[in-house]
Enzyme design. Structure first.
Site, short mmCIF file in Angstrom:
data_model
loop_
_atom_site.label_atom_id
_atom_site.label_comp_id
_atom_site.label_asym_id
_atom_site.label_seq_id
_atom_site.Cartn_x
_atom_site.Cartn_y
_atom_site.Cartn_z
N GLU A 120 12.08 -12.77 -12.27
CA GLU A 120 12.69 -11.42 -12.71
C GLU A 120 14.36 -11.46 -12.49
OE1 GLU A 120 8.73 -9.61 -11.21
OE2 GLU A 120 10.60 -8.86 -10.19
N GLU A 140 2.50 -9.56 -10.01
CA GLU A 140 2.54 -8.35 -9.19
C GLU A 140 1.39 -7.32 -9.54
OE1 GLU A 140 7.11 -9.38 -9.39
OE2 GLU A 140 5.16 -9.61 -10.84
#
Length: 258
Positions: A120, A140
């Site tokens: 990310e 996640e």
């Protein structure tokens, strides 16, 4: 370090060398797949600010040592009581702020897998180059955690909203070739040419007398939009922590590793 993928190994978990006017920051914790501790995240943000001011380097490359770019958040450290995922996420967010404030191009050189927050943060850089064996992994959702580093803004911006939704909700692992096709990578190159290729890109983008700093400011997302995305991500992780979902997910991951 021409012709090599990383500087000679040292003992610091985050190292930096200057070569041909480019600062190469290396995540140097290969035994832990370069999992990012709190101190590593602080150091990385500080180095991005130090070398991103335009006075010391014409660009920054971030890479990893070993077979992984980074396993993302160091879950063992994060799981030690008291669990404070908003604080952990804030340290990731500061990396994004530092990268976006840089007066020079910031390029991720993905030498291997980039998991969760590591992938990310790479989305917030100006370019991403990877080896054929590299991958981006967003685990996640399946583990009760939430994305960070304004990925909720950057991923739809790069790959489109529908694909971003599938990548995040499907806890995807994206190969280098697939990531290139999705627009998440700018190039794929052999390991021995990874850092040199990133350095050449920076040189091409920063010829003498160029207005690169001004154009980076124009081409990067609006800072307010990034802050809004990160604030929403912090609130999301606060909710899953309060619900106990995040703690259960972290413990399950650590149990599988044991």
């Amino acid at each position: 370090m021409s012709g090599t993928t990383a500087p000679p190994p040292g003992s610091a978990p985050v190292e930096v060398t200057l070569d041909a006017g480019v600062a190469v920051i290396t995540l140097n914790r290969p035994a832990k797949r370069n999992a990012l501790t709190r101190s590593m995240r602080r150091d990385l943000a500080a180095l991005l600010r130090h070398h991103g001011d335009g006075h010391r380097a014409r660009g920054i490359v971030v890479t990893g040592r070993g077979d992984a770019f980074s396993a993302g958040l160091d879950l063992r450290e994060a799981a030690r009581a008291p669990l404070d995922l908003p604080a952990e996420m804030e340290l990731f967010h500061d990396i994004t702020r530092a990268a976006l404030a840089a007066e020079v191009p910031v390029v991720a050189a993905l030498n291997g897998v980039a998991v969760g927050g590591a992938g990310e943060m790479a989305l917030s850089f100006d370019a991403r180059i990877a080896t054929p064996g590299a991958a981006l992994v967003w685990p996640e959702n399946a583990t009760g955690l939430t994305v960070s580093n304004a990925a909720s803004l950057f991923l739809p911006r790069l790959a489109g909203a529908a694909r971003a939704r599938e990548l995040i909700l499907g806890s995807a692992r994206v190969s280098a070739s697939a990531a290139l096709g999705l627009g998440l990578l700018d190039a794929v190159t052999e390991p021995e040419d990874l850092v040199p290729a990133a350095r050449r890109l920076i040189h091409r983008w920063t010829p003498p007398g160029s207005a690169t700093a001004a154009h980076l400011r124009l081409l990067r997302p609006d800072a307010d939009a990034v802050e809004r995305a990160m604030a929403r991500e912090t609130e999301a992780v606060r909710r899953v922590q309060a619900a106990g979902v995040a703690r259960a997910g972290i413990e399950a991951v650590l149990a599988r590793r044991r």
